[in-house]
Design an enzyme around this catalytic site. Structure first.
Site, PDB file in Angstrom:
ATOM      1  N   TYR A   3      17.357  -5.041  55.344  1.00  0.00           N
ATOM      2  CA  TYR A   3      17.086  -3.647  55.668  1.00  0.00           C
ATOM      3  C   TYR A   3      16.867  -3.469  57.164  1.00  0.00           C
ATOM      4  CZ  TYR A   3      11.937  -4.541  54.934  1.00  0.00           C
ATOM      5  OH  TYR A   3      10.644  -4.999  54.956  1.00  0.00           O
ATOM      6  N   CYS A   4      17.178  -2.267  57.643  1.00  0.00           N
ATOM      7  CA  CYS A   4      17.154  -1.914  59.071  1.00  0.00           C
ATOM      8  C   CYS A   4      17.901  -2.954  59.910  1.00  0.00           C
ATOM      9  CB  CYS A   4      15.722  -1.747  59.574  1.00  0.00           C
ATOM     10  SG  CYS A   4      15.626  -0.802  61.115  1.00  0.00           S
ATOM     11  N   PRO A   5      19.203  -3.167  59.594  1.00  0.00           N
ATOM     12  CA  PRO A   5      19.953  -4.213  60.290  1.00  0.00           C
ATOM     13  C   PRO A   5      20.172  -3.888  61.757  1.00  0.00           C
ATOM     14  CG  PRO A   5      21.427  -2.838  58.991  1.00  0.00           C
ATOM     15  CD  PRO A   5      20.030  -2.404  58.646  1.00  0.00           C
TER      16      PRO A   5
END
Length: 255
Positions: A131-133
């Site tokens: 997540y939130c790459p």
């Protein structure tokens, strides 16, 4: 370089902390570095504005709320991040004229050196399906343990991260993975691509111990040290920053 430690981990009202962080960034003097560190006392999701563009965004917000998370937006970083007492958020704030990549690498090296006593191998680079790459994800064994973000006002720079120390990372990740399914967004999150320091060490790890490692390293790279004085801030500037954050949340979240 003078070092100032802004330890806000015992403060519960985080809207004030965001305002103080904005004040520090705007007023940081020459030859000074501030280490700002805090935790979220309750389960919360902090999202960048990219999330708000999904087709069923508000259904996704309801999903977060139904699972007991508070929700807020931020200007740095693009996607949802889960926070609770097992996650440390810390930033380095200073003046410099380095490029974005150089600042991210400076921060990565700071974190890697600070946490060297844990005997873990840290890597920098995007972790696909986390997540939130981002291009400057920090990982262990191919699993993301920290996500970085940067903000600049002129030569004033803030580089920071969330760092997953302990807690149920699979549950945090699944909540966000389900959000993207509900909102019909273009990204997917695989909970197996995220981890905590504790899980990688395979032994109990206390958040306060990690915080001490960060403080000790900060002191080792600065020439003198002081604690940040909350009473010295310009209260009008802090209040203005809080009002901007509240207005942004109202605009996008409508909750």
């Amino acid at each position: 370089m003078k070092g100032i430690i802004a330890d806000f981990t015992k403060i519960k009202e985080l809207s004030s902390i965001a305002g103080v962080g904005d004040y520090i960034l705007r007023t940081i003097p020459q030859d000074t570095m501030v280490l700002q560190i805090f935790q979220h006392p309750k389960k919360s999701i902090n999202m960048g504005l990219d999330d708000t563009r999904a087709p069923f965004f508000h259904e996704g917000i309801q999903h977060y709320l139904d699972n007991g998370y508070t929700v807020s937006t931020r200007n740095s970083g693009g996607r949802s991040v889960a926070n609770d007492m097992g996650v440390l958020n810390f930033s380095l704030i200073l003046k410099n004229n380095l490029g974005s990549t150089e600042n991210y690498m400076m921060f990565y090296n700071f974190l890697k050196d600070a946490l060297a006593p844990l005997n873990l191998d840290f890597y920098v680079g995007e972790v696909n399906s986390a997540y939130c790459p981002g291009a400057f994800d920090i990982s262990i064994n191919g699993k993301k343990v920290a996500g970085t973000a940067q903000r600049r006002i002129g030569d004033n720079v803030l580089v920071g991260c969330y760092l997953s120390v302990n807690g149920d990372q699979n549950k945090r990740s699944q909540i966000i993975s389900d959000f993207y399914k509900i909102t019909k967004d273009v990204i997917q999150v695989d909970p197996k691509k995220l981890t905590t320091l504790q899980d990688e060490m395979q032994q109990d790890l206390d958040v306060d111990y990690v915080k001490t490692l960060i403080f000790d390293h900060f002191k080792s790279i600065t020439t003198e040290h002081a604690n940040f004085d909350l009473n010295a801030v310009d209260k009008n500037m802090v209040e203005s920053a809080k009002e901007r954050a509240i207005a942004q949340d109202k605009k996008y979240l409508k909750i």
